[in-house]
Design an enzyme around this catalytic site. Sequence first.
Site, PDB file in Angstrom:
ATOM      1  N   LYS A  76      -0.246   6.264   2.335  1.00 59.55           N
ATOM      2  CA  LYS A  76       0.950   5.443   2.150  1.00 59.55           C
ATOM      3  C   LYS A  76       1.409   5.473   0.693  1.00 59.55           C
ATOM      4  CE  LYS A  76       2.518   0.787   3.515  1.00 59.55           C
ATOM      5  NZ  LYS A  76       2.033  -0.490   4.105  1.00 59.55           N
ATOM      6  N   SER A 151       4.536  -2.853   7.393  1.00 56.27           N
ATOM      7  CA  SER A 151       5.142  -1.974   6.414  1.00 56.27           C
ATOM      8  C   SER A 151       4.657  -0.526   6.496  1.00 56.27           C
ATOM      9  CB  SER A 151       4.869  -2.523   5.010  1.00 56.27           C
ATOM     10  OG  SER A 151       3.487  -2.532   4.714  1.00 56.27           O
ATOM     11  N   SER A 175       0.655  -5.216   8.795  1.00 57.41           N
ATOM     12  CA  SER A 175       1.264  -3.933   8.420  1.00 57.41           C
ATOM     13  C   SER A 175       0.491  -2.701   8.862  1.00 57.41           C
ATOM     14  CB  SER A 175       1.470  -3.877   6.900  1.00 57.41           C
ATOM     15  OG  SER A 175       2.466  -4.785   6.514  1.00 57.41           O
TER      16      SER A 175
END
Length: 468
Positions: A76, A151, A175
């Site tokens: 990420k 997210s 997330s």
Amino acid sequence: MSEITSWTATETVERLRSRDISAAEVTQAHIARMEALNPALNAVVQRVDEAMGRAKAIDAGELAGGMLHGAPVTLKVNVDLEGYPNTNGLPVFENNASPADSAVAANLHAAGAVVIGRTNTPEMSMRWFTSNPLHGSSLNPWNSAVTPGGSSGGAAAAVASGIGVIAHGNDLGGSLRYPAFCCGVASIRPSMGRVPAFNPSAPPSRPPITTAMSVQGPIARSVADVRLGLSAMRGRSSADPLWTSAPGSGRVHEGKLTIGIAAHPFETLTHPGLLRAMEQAVEGLREAGHRAQEVRLPETEHAMRLWGELLMTETELFSGDFIREHGSEAFNGWLESFVSHFDAPLDLRGYITAQMERLRLQRLYSQVFDRVDAVVMPTSLMPAFANDLDFKAPERSAEIINAQKPLCLVNLLGLPAVALPTHVENGLPLGVQIIGPMHDDDFVLDVAESLEGEIGTVLAQMPEPYSL
């Protein structure tokens, strides 16, 4: 598309270890799939140029293979990878080059992973949707009109569509689990400290409750792959003094397990599709030999409010001015509605009192596991929302927040939870989460794997061109 990209992480590693195929061949296949699919998905927003060189070095024995032995993964974009910007979805961080690997990236490298790309996140990694002014909007491979979650939406969309075999993400309010839910894959929100967390590009520590509720973890296509990803990420790092090697909660789990079922855990109604997901889970658990019984969870609404009050108080005090200056107009509007929803920020007495209440609730939930071995509840109370609905229809912000109560409850408590898809309705995956006592990460994976063995996975139903 190459058959290689349809292999699970465990199968990929087995073939790499047996030298049926080289790390370079596997990496090239995943890069080719990324080049073919990502222009439409926008799941990967930074390509890692060193990937092929690292794969070849592993093949040549110049780098240790480790437990992943050259398997391709994604990382990420809100954690540090040396030489690459940690943007956290903000244009102001576009050139925020990382001086060294984050703790989780270092562990993945030590395990022999080949990072092929960096996945998208919303601004400040703070929404259940994945879009930002710097990298754009990530799409869901099941249906481009709905969110891939947030997210870690880019991470889930990538691994679901065969870009990498394990995706890294993080979880402060769902997330990891929500993107897995939206994209029909599996994930674990580990116990606090299970995976070390530290970014060299941001040496100041995060506020205490944000630190306590946020974790790093894997998203993958099966529970076995999630287990492999967690094993690779969980190594000790002196950069994180809160890291733990605790093997479990100390509870003994023998014979037939008793699984608590919480289909209606909140005042917010559970969507009928998610009730059917719970029914699928109950049937599968019973087929696997477990006992399922209804359980009433204590003070769930109070717990959700505490999560929001604590998180929004710290966000306002430590990041509010920065966000107002550097966040987009839409993000600032969303954040204002989020803060007001929870009547934040708290004053000092209120903040400390909320922390005391958190500990009291953690004690109550620890006692729940004296009666049952694990708890199953919906991952979300609603199917995946339309993409960027929070920005496009701000008047629905309360509806969106209320749907994610099952996610936030777990973060407040700090417990391990596995998100697992159960079935597909109206072209979208639905699923449940399995929650266990603190530090029983491996145990909840065991329960999830036994359930997955009965109900199977859903990725074969994903539409072209993303199906594996």
